[in-house]
Structure formats: C-alpha cells, structure tokens
Design a protein around this motif. Structure first.
Motif: not given
Length: 118
Positions: A68-71, A77-81, A8-9
């Motif tokens: 915002t961090i979420s999973q 899967t871990l996310y970083l918005d 996603g980078g």
C-alpha cells in the motif's frame, strides 16, 4: 532542489512486513507523480507503486494486494507498507518523483534502502 531520503529497510523473514518511508526535503507538489521503485541484483529497476497528484494510486501486478502506498503531505513523506514478503522482494527500494510515473520521467531519486527477505 528537493532531496528524497528513504528509510525503513532491513532484513525480514518470508511472510513478514515492512514500512518504508521517503522524506522529502521540500514539497514534491510540483511533480505529478511520486513513486516507489526497486532494483534487485542483476535486474533492471522496476516500478512498485505510485501516487499521482490527484490521489490516484497504481501498483505493479506482482505487488498488488501486498503493498500500500500512501503519503502525508503535511510531513512531505511517502510511505510503502509491504506485507507477505517473499525472497523475490529482496531489492534496493527507491522513491522517486517526476512529471510521469514511468522510470524515464522520474527526475528526483532517493539513495535507496535495502530490503532483504530470507
């Protein structure tokens, strides 16, 4: 052994947004903390955000209100918005997992994904 793969980078303009993802090859449930870190050129790796097993989240002061961090545990899967990105956010972003959220206790690392803000 669990493996982590970030994606996603990319390159984004100042003020833009990105969503980073970190896919785990297996469950990270045995690790108390899953987190995002970043490392800018010539600087030490620093924490960005983390999720503890009980669901509590934490954010670096420099990132509060912008990330915002979420999973999704069903997808491991871990996310970083990230929003309102600034040139100072340019770095390689890593996800990690460990028994604690501080850098020295992270035992599993992904390979990193480059975020460039200009």
């Amino acid at each position: 052994q669990v493996q982590l793969v970030e994606s996603g980078g990319g390159s984004v303009e100042v003020g833009g947004s990105l969503r980073l993802s970190c896919a785990a090859s297996g469950s990270t449930a045995s690790r108390v903390c899953v987190a995002w870190f970043r490392q800018a050129p010539g600087k030490e790796r620093e924490g960005v955000a983390h999720i503890i097993r009980d669901g509590r989240t934490g954010y670096a002061d420099s990132m509060k209100g912008r990330v915002t961090i979420s999973q999704d545990t069903s997808k491991n899967t871990l996310y970083l918005d990230m929003n309102s990105l600034d040139v100072s956010d340019t770095a390689v972003y890593y996800c990690g997992a460990g028994q604690y959220c501080s850098l020295s206790y992270i035992t599993i690392w992904g390979q990193g994904t480059q975020v460039t803000v200009s």
